[in-house]
Design an enzyme around this catalytic site. Structure first.
Site, PDB file in Angstrom:
ATOM      1  N   MET A 108       0.835  -1.185   0.000  1.00 19.36           N
ATOM      2  CA  MET A 108       0.000   0.000   0.000  1.00 19.36           C
ATOM      3  C   MET A 108       0.875   1.241   0.000  1.00 19.36           C
ATOM      4  O   MET A 108       1.830   1.334   0.758  1.00 19.36           O
ATOM      5  CB  MET A 108      -0.894   0.001   1.233  1.00 19.36           C
ATOM      6  CG  MET A 108      -1.846   1.156   1.262  1.00 19.36           C
ATOM      7  SD  MET A 108      -3.094   0.869   2.516  1.00 19.36           S
ATOM      8  CE  MET A 108      -4.514   1.534   1.697  1.00 19.36           C
ATOM      9  N   CYS A 109       0.528   2.174  -0.859  1.00 18.67           N
ATOM     10  CA  CYS A 109       1.283   3.419  -0.935  1.00 18.67           C
ATOM     11  C   CYS A 109       0.572   4.467  -0.087  1.00 18.67           C
ATOM     12  O   CYS A 109      -0.488   4.947  -0.458  1.00 18.67           O
ATOM     13  CB  CYS A 109       1.355   3.876  -2.390  1.00 18.67           C
ATOM     14  SG  CYS A 109       2.410   5.305  -2.595  1.00 18.67           S
ATOM     15  N   LEU A 110       1.143   4.778   1.052  1.00 17.14           N
ATOM     16  CA  LEU A 110       0.588   5.799   1.940  1.00 17.14           C
ATOM     17  C   LEU A 110       1.663   6.849   2.177  1.00 17.14           C
ATOM     18  O   LEU A 110       2.748   6.510   2.642  1.00 17.14           O
ATOM     19  CB  LEU A 110       0.253   5.189   3.307  1.00 17.14           C
ATOM     20  CG  LEU A 110      -0.986   4.337   3.481  1.00 17.14           C
ATOM     21  CD1 LEU A 110      -1.087   3.869   4.925  1.00 17.14           C
ATOM     22  CD2 LEU A 110      -2.223   5.104   3.117  1.00 17.14           C
TER      23      LEU A 110
END
Length: 155
Positions: free
Chosen positions: A88-90
């Site tokens: 996940m790109c956060l």
């Protein structure tokens, strides 16, 4: 290690008063660094009705280094990689943006908020981000289909 105390405290708080639609447990009782997070798809999103398993791994240097968050359940989303890693790109999890004062509850709430409002400008899946921006109806159909196929309520 000082971090174990903080991790245990945050874990206890999350188990006692979990954020909406989220529950947390340890993958293995003897390892406070690996968490299994169950996230309900938010209402009025293509993920509604789905239950997503998210793995959260804390580094030994936590809270000075950010946790890693990945979807174990396949999800059609511009900010989650479409491979078996489900990374996940956060923004808040990038090492240059992470602050030791950040809490795991905030990370999980932010991750769930991304299901409500994807961030196509910060995408890991460019094709899905493009579809999200240019053909929202089709994006939602595919995301709903994937939710039905991969994120059924685990009974």
């Amino acid at each position: 290690m000082g971090s174990i105390k903080r991790i245990s405290k945050e874990l206890a708080e999350l188990i006692e008063t979990p954020p909406t639609g989220i529950s947390v447990q340890l993958v293995d009782e003897s390892d406070v660094y690996k968490w299994k997070v169950t996230m309900k798809g938010p209402e009025d999103t293509p993920y509604e009705g789905g239950t997503f398993i998210v793995n959260l791994t804390l580094p030994n240097e936590y809270p000075f280094k950010p946790p890693t968050v990945s979807f174990a359940t396949k999800i059609y989303h511009p900010n989650v990689s479409n491979d078996d890693k489900g990374s996940m790109c956060l923004g808040m999890l990038k090492s240059d943006e992470w602050k030791p004062s950040s809490r795991i509850a905030a990370v999980l709430e932010f991750a769930r908020q991304l299901l409500v409002e994807p961030m196509p400008d910060d995408a890991v899946e460019g094709r899905i981000a493009e579809q999200y921006q240019n053909d929202r109806k089709r994006f939602e159909e595919v995301a709903r289909d994937w939710t039905r196929r991969y994120a059924r309520e685990a009974n």
